[in-house]
Design an enzyme around this catalytic site. Structure first.
Site, PDB file in Angstrom:
ATOM      1  N   GLU B 265       0.888  -1.158   0.000  1.00  0.00           N
ATOM      2  CA  GLU B 265       0.000   0.000   0.000  1.00  0.00           C
ATOM      3  C   GLU B 265       0.915   1.193   0.000  1.00  0.00           C
ATOM      4  OE1 GLU B 265      -2.417   1.123   3.505  1.00  0.00           O
ATOM      5  OE2 GLU B 265      -1.948   2.932   2.377  1.00  0.00           O
ATOM      6  N   CYS B 302      -2.720   7.591   5.191  1.00  0.00           N
ATOM      7  CA  CYS B 302      -2.765   7.170   3.787  1.00  0.00           C
ATOM      8  C   CYS B 302      -3.990   7.761   3.092  1.00  0.00           C
ATOM      9  CB  CYS B 302      -2.862   5.653   3.683  1.00  0.00           C
ATOM     10  SG  CYS B 302      -1.856   4.773   4.862  1.00  0.00           S
TER      11      CYS B 302
END
Lengths: 525, 525
Positions: B265, B302
């Site tokens: 990720e 994120c």
């Protein structure tokens, strides 16, 4: 239906000017009629542009519309009639009965995916309802479903001109998922490919779908194949073929600015494990079944039994003797292409010349382009010391590995590369041993089977035709069976969407009547 | 619980001799106590060997045993008590309340996977019963379930020292799947990592599991990280971090003789779309919520909103003015590490110096290692012509893109890279527009949300924390929520197995009482 040798793009046909391709009758070496034109980069670009443009409207169709479309493709393939069988026989050397069966399988796959679409499980629909009063923070409304990845590239396989080609499993699962498909035809059966491609085109038209949903390209070299995988509009690809070509295209897929999933089914030698009591009770009886599996279709199956493992001794000797007797009478088999035939002959020669490898038997000499069955044997120590003995020899060759004892047999199992299938022959008295080996077997293969051979891949819901590397490039997936649709999907989560915006499969009323996971629990419609 | 700076291998601790690592208090720059020793290649080798040896017995545990193990890990983490929070505060600069919440989230994740294990849906159990009388060929008995891939490498993230680190989501889902885990601790919070690692070790011991189920390594450089991904015994890996590091490790995973799934990720700017009626009705009201989302945790999420898209005009101006007012009063936020702070400052400077980019507002100047919020704006034409404006600036910076009209807004959406989240702010009157945009949004992001911001990632069954490249390396997956267990599983098909050999989840009597798919239809227990 006439074969013109053209590319199928935008709902029509056009001559390809990127080099000429000719089909060859492998049983005579004669060039077949019709010159096929390879695609140019401009053709490739247009096919990809149309696929990208078609993606939006195509994925917006309902599962029921796509189910009808897949059924229409099946009907259009059937409607080609005997022309399809005749051309496929000429291009592949495969016999009529096999090709008729394969046509049925191809249509069956398309219909299975129609059923999958109506069932709705492929959507992986999930709802976690809002909890506005949760402390310390309210829980939002979250809903999840799968969406298609985008246009998919499919590479036709040499050994299944129908079931793993233009309208084969990859195409069926990608179309089911909502992905337009650009097929690169296998150069060994371009006419068969065109006939099926035209049937798909007709179905696209009959169902009122955008023309970009399907295209068929020929490639006179490797540039179009590589360009197809490299094209930014292609979002996933399926491939069945050699390890070398599979790895080369995987590298292209991974080297893109935006890497994509590349599903390559590549090589497997499908070990067959003969457990002691089975060898003792019916070693001689296994022999003819083994030879039948080995020589079926001239051994040109991904699941062909290329490795036999047993513990050395009189029972294994008896099995070998019985097998040798059957093989000696086995007629040679027509191979798919001159190139495959040559590679098979070379592979057999290399095996014969490998130190420590002995030829046990070979079948009858064949005619033009035919391969004869060959059985070799080797002791386990040599096998363990000679990694290339695990390389697939595509055709009816198999290698018997003689282990000294169970410990060495286990060592051989542990040293195996990833496989599509592993077969175990056992009696009830072998149960404890089989149970002890099972954890190893299931980590080495996508399918474990008992008292049979891996050839004959059932199309169903519980089938895995896949396995650890190098049998495939992605062991999390299968190329046969209903699970294959997940290759071309990814999950999306929707948070606090107003009811008016929710996809139909996630609406409270569940108008599609599908099973969904609500707060983590499966709820049937 | 004492922090010793040791590596955690084989159920015990040992000093690492591969270089020294020190944690730094980012709010003062002071080196914290305890010297952590980096792993050597021998340590790495041993951890991988133990993980490989533990895999067999660990995957043979029942789902219930693994559920209890995960719950024990959660209890052991709780039992560390305030030492964990105090050390994590010192190492990360994150406030107490946030870390207490994150600890709860971490424990919640472990417990959720315990529930997933008991539910059994993760097994994807399928049975296609035999049809011995089927013509032309009988149908074999076929059964399918998921099995774990093997030992998994997990890379701790800088920004979630608990929930995405040693016992975070990747570890929890891998352990649930039946995979041993080797964690590479993030060097910014080695003491926090050790505390949690010791809690996991205690749980391993308390549950009587093999010691190789878990190991924790420190890496003073990048060699151990790369070696971990390259090790042949590691069969998958999970990573949360920068695009550069993620791509480098992905390349290692793909370049192995046996490539493995690598779930990275990496980067996302989480566009926020302000639709016209929302801007008009409550542009000024959105402003404080936006600034709160932007500055929460100093923007180190994120899912931080790094891009705002709207159509130019007085309503967007009003939103910008309102936002500027709030930002101007926003206190600076403590950043996780000196390196992250420096990168943020550099990223903000580069944005400010980009031709066509204007600074709209910035927050209050901060103390040591703090980052101040900064808002920029740019017209859509410049944005479209300047690809690097899509690069993530990790921290509380955001860029407003002013589109001339809906057509240009749509153009910007189409040009976006893959994202973890896209948020849409809308009123009922925007419904038709939102509906028209939704197909684009769901192809660009793993999560689409309405009238909120992507920060605050719910842990549940319908969550996707993932998305198209470059937000992750594999859009078919999620790193948060129960679907994450599928990262570490692959399907295996069993053909004609005698009842005595069938895995318990596939036995006719269904002793686990799980939902299964029989002949393609879901059947509840």
């Amino acid at each position: 239906m006439t074969i013109t040798g053209e590319l199928l793009i935008d709902g029509g046909a056009r001559p390809g000017t990127g080099g000429a391709i000719h089909a060859v009758d492998p049983s005579t070496g004669a060039t077949l009629d019709v010159t096929f034109g390879g695609a140019t980069k401009a053709d490739l670009d247009e096919a990809c542009a149309l696929a990208a443009a078609a993606f939006g409207p195509y994925r917006a169709t309902s599962p029921e519309q796509r189910a009808v479309f897949l059924e229409t493709v099946a009907a259009k393939i059937e409607a080609i009639g005997d022309d399809l069988i005749v051309r496929a026989m000429a291009e592949t050397g495969l016999p009529r009965a096999r090709l008729e069966g394969e046509r049925g399988r191809t249509m069956g796959q398309l219909k299975m995916f129609a059923g999958v679409l109506r069932d709705g499980g492929w959507l992986e629909a999930r709802i976690d309802p809002a909890q506005p009063d949760r402390k310390p923070l309210p829980r939002p409304d979250l809903r999840l479903r799968n969406v298609p990845l985008g246009p998919v590239a499919v590479f036709g396989a040499s050994n299944f001109p129908l079931a793993f080609s233009v309208a084969g499993g990859d195409t069926a699962s990608a179309l089911a998922a909502g992905c337009p498909v650009v097929v690169k035809a296998h150069p060994a059966h371009p006419g068969t490919s065109e006939l099926v491609g035209r049937a798909v085109q007709e179905a696209v038209k009959a169902c009122g779908l955008p023309s970009g949903v399907f295209a068929l390209l020929h490639d006179a070299g490797i540039e179009i194949s590589q360009g197809l995988v490299a094209d930014a509009r292609i979002k996933a690809a399926g491939f069945t073929g050699s390890r070398r070509a599979g790895l080369a295209l995987t590298a292209v897929a991974q080297g893109r600015p935006e890497p994509i999933p590349f599903y390559a089914e590549m090589s497997s030698i499908n070990p067959v494990l003969l457990l002691p009591n089975a060898l003792k009770a019916r070693g001689a009886a296994i022999a003819p079944d083994f030879v039948a599996a080995l020589t079926q279709g001239a051994g040109q199956f991904c699941t062909n039994p290329g490795l036999i493992l047993g513990i050395d001794g009189p029972e294994l000797d008896a099995f070998l003797a019985a097998t040798a007797e059957v093989i000696a009478k086995a007629p040679a088999g027509q191979m798919l292409t001159p190139g495959i035939c040559k590679a098979y002959t070379g592979g057999v020669k290399a095996l014969a010349e490998t130190s420590g490898v002995t030829e046990v038997a070979h079948g009858l000499e064949g005619g033009h382009g035919q391969g004869r069955a060959t059985l070799f044997s080797v002791d386990a120590a040599t096998f363990l010391a000679t990694p290339h003995l695990q390389d697939e020899v595509f055709g009816a060759a198999s290698l018997v590995v003689r282990a000294q004892d169970l410990a060495q047999l286990t060592q051989v199992l542990a040293a195996l590369e990833g496989q599509l299938t592993i077969a175990v022959h056992m009696e009830e008295a072998d149960t404890d041993l089989a149970r002890a080996l099972l954890p190893t077997l299931e980590l080495k293969a996508g399918r474990v089977l008992v008292n049979g051979f891996g050839t004959g891949v059932e199309v169903g819901h519980a089938m895995v035709h896949g396995g650890p590397f190098p049998s495939t490039s992605d062991s999390r997936s299968t190329s046969v069976g209903s699970l294959a649709i997940f290759r071309f999907l990814r999950p999306v989560s929707y948070q606090n969407l107003p009811a008016a915006l929710l996809p139909v499969e996630l609406q409270d009323a569940n108008p599609l009547g599908i099973a969904r996971r609500v707060d983590g629990k499966v709820v049937l419609a």
